[in-house]
Design a protein around this motif. Structure first.
Motif, short mmCIF file in Angstrom:
data_model
loop_
_atom_site.label_atom_id
_atom_site.label_comp_id
_atom_site.label_asym_id
_atom_site.label_seq_id
_atom_site.Cartn_x
_atom_site.Cartn_y
_atom_site.Cartn_z
N ASP A 106 0.76 -1.31 0.17
CA ASP A 106 -0.08 -0.01 -0.10
C ASP A 106 0.76 1.30 0.01
O ASP A 106 0.48 2.40 -0.68
N THR A 107 2.22 1.11 0.84
CA THR A 107 3.00 2.24 0.84
C THR A 107 3.40 2.50 -0.68
O THR A 107 3.46 3.60 -1.30
N ALA A 108 3.87 1.56 -1.44
CA ALA A 108 4.15 1.70 -2.82
C ALA A 108 3.19 2.28 -3.72
O ALA A 108 3.58 3.18 -4.37
N ALA A 168 16.58 14.44 0.15
CA ALA A 168 17.20 15.00 1.24
C ALA A 168 16.61 14.06 2.42
O ALA A 168 15.67 13.74 2.57
N ASP A 169 17.53 14.25 3.46
CA ASP A 169 17.34 13.88 4.84
C ASP A 169 17.88 14.90 5.97
O ASP A 169 19.11 15.31 6.16
N LEU A 170 16.89 15.73 6.57
CA LEU A 170 17.46 16.84 7.26
C LEU A 170 17.52 16.14 9.03
O LEU A 170 17.95 17.13 9.70
N LYS A 203 0.62 -5.12 14.23
CA LYS A 203 0.33 -4.79 12.68
C LYS A 203 1.71 -4.35 12.24
O LYS A 203 1.73 -3.05 12.11
N VAL A 204 2.56 -4.88 11.84
CA VAL A 204 3.89 -4.46 11.96
C VAL A 204 4.01 -3.49 10.49
O VAL A 204 4.94 -2.55 10.34
N GLU A 205 3.05 -4.01 9.56
CA GLU A 205 3.22 -3.13 8.29
C GLU A 205 2.20 -2.24 8.15
O GLU A 205 2.32 -1.31 7.18
N1 LIG Z 1 3.54 -0.17 5.29
C1 LIG Z 1 4.95 0.11 5.17
N2 LIG Z 1 5.43 1.41 4.83
C2 LIG Z 1 6.55 1.73 4.83
N3 LIG Z 1 7.60 0.80 5.46
C3 LIG Z 1 7.07 -0.41 5.87
C4 LIG Z 1 5.98 -0.56 5.87
N4 LIG Z 1 5.79 -1.91 6.61
C5 LIG Z 1 7.06 -2.16 6.92
N5 LIG Z 1 7.95 -1.44 6.73
C6 LIG Z 1 9.15 -1.46 6.91
O1 LIG Z 1 9.59 -0.31 7.98
C7 LIG Z 1 10.86 0.01 7.65
C8 LIG Z 1 10.92 1.53 7.27
O2 LIG Z 1 12.30 2.22 7.18
P1 LIG Z 1 12.69 3.50 6.66
O3 LIG Z 1 13.90 3.44 6.65
O4 LIG Z 1 11.80 3.74 5.18
O5 LIG Z 1 11.96 4.55 7.59
P2 LIG Z 1 12.29 6.05 7.66
O6 LIG Z 1 11.07 6.84 8.13
O7 LIG Z 1 13.17 6.67 6.43
O8 LIG Z 1 13.24 6.10 8.76
P3 LIG Z 1 14.57 7.30 9.22
O9 LIG Z 1 13.94 8.42 10.08
O10 LIG Z 1 15.41 6.67 10.26
O11 LIG Z 1 15.14 7.77 8.00
C9 LIG Z 1 11.38 -0.41 6.35
O12 LIG Z 1 12.21 -1.81 7.01
C10 LIG Z 1 10.17 -1.15 5.68
O13 LIG Z 1 10.44 -2.49 5.10
#
Ligand SMILES: Nc1ncnc2c1ncn2[C@@H]1O[C@H](COP(=O)(O)OP(=O)(O)OP(=O)(O)O)[C@@H](O)[C@H]1O
Ligand SMILES: [Mg+2]
Length: 169
Positions: A10-12, A76-78, A130-132
């Motif tokens: 869904d995020t994709a 970018a990442d601030l 719900k990890v995802e």
């Molecule tokens: N629905 C989801 N959407 C996004 N990421 C998910 C989802 N479910 C599981 N994940 C996992 O969560 C993690 C998200 O990590 P990501 O590096 O994208 O976070 P980030 O917000 O960029 O963190 P940071 O602030 O450290 O940069 C990944 O390992 C990804 O596979």
């Protein structure tokens, strides 16, 4: 507007839809805690633009540029920004003017400094089992995204329909 994303897929999908609506000189700010999915969103966004290089987190370098998509992607990442002067040094304004799309993780920590933008805040589900699962709030600032807002949100509702909860458009 607010969406619930049940899976990584869904995020994709969200990233692909936002990418399809993006134009040169757009600014997209990603907010949300560590591990929320900001980099993951950007990876899908970049692939949707046609970026062929691997997209990696710019946590240490602050900025990565990709030129292989239908327009340039500046990521970018601030998080590690230590002085506000560093924001100017990154030259995001110039990159934006040069015709790419700029995506900024932790873009919310500099207040309004980045100007008009689409703002996407990703949060973990309150249910830790719900990890995802993620909650996403999407807002706009300024005029840049205003004339695309209705189409964008309509498409998100239509294509992420099974996941839309408590829509507060
Ligand atoms: N629905 C989801 N959407 C996004 N990421 C998910 C989802 N479910 C599981 N994940 C996992 O969560 C993690 C998200 O990590 P990501 O590096 O994208 O976070 P980030 O917000 O960029 O963190 P940071 O602030 O450290 O940069 C990944 O390992 C990804 O596979
Ligand atoms: Mg990240």
């Amino acid at each position: 507007m607010k969406l619930t994303l049940e899976t990584l897929q869904d995020t994709a999908r969200l990233a692909e839809i936002v990418a399809a609506h993006s134009r040169p000189r757009d600014m997209i700010l990603l907010a949300g805690e560590m591990g929320a999915g900001k980099t993951t969103f950007t990876q899908s966004f970049g692939r949707a633009l046609g970026v062929t290089e691997p997209i990696t987190s710019p946590t240490f370098n602050l900025l990565h540029n990709y030129g292989t998509g239908r327009m340039a992607l500046h990521h970018a990442d601030l998080y590690r920004l230590e002085r506000t002067g560093e924001l100017t040094d990154l030259g995001l304004d110039e990159l934006q003017d040069s015709g790419g799309v700029v995506i900024v993780e932790w873009g919310d920590i500099v207040g309004d400094d980045l100007g008009d933008a689409l703002i996407i805040k990703i949060s973990h589900s309150e249910d830790v089992d719900k990890v995802e699962s993620r909650t996403v709030e999407i807002d706009l600032r300024g005029a840049q995204w205003a004339n695309r807002w209705q189409k964008l949100t309509d498409e998100l509702v239509a294509k992420l329909n099974s996941s839309v909860r408590g829509l507060t458009q």
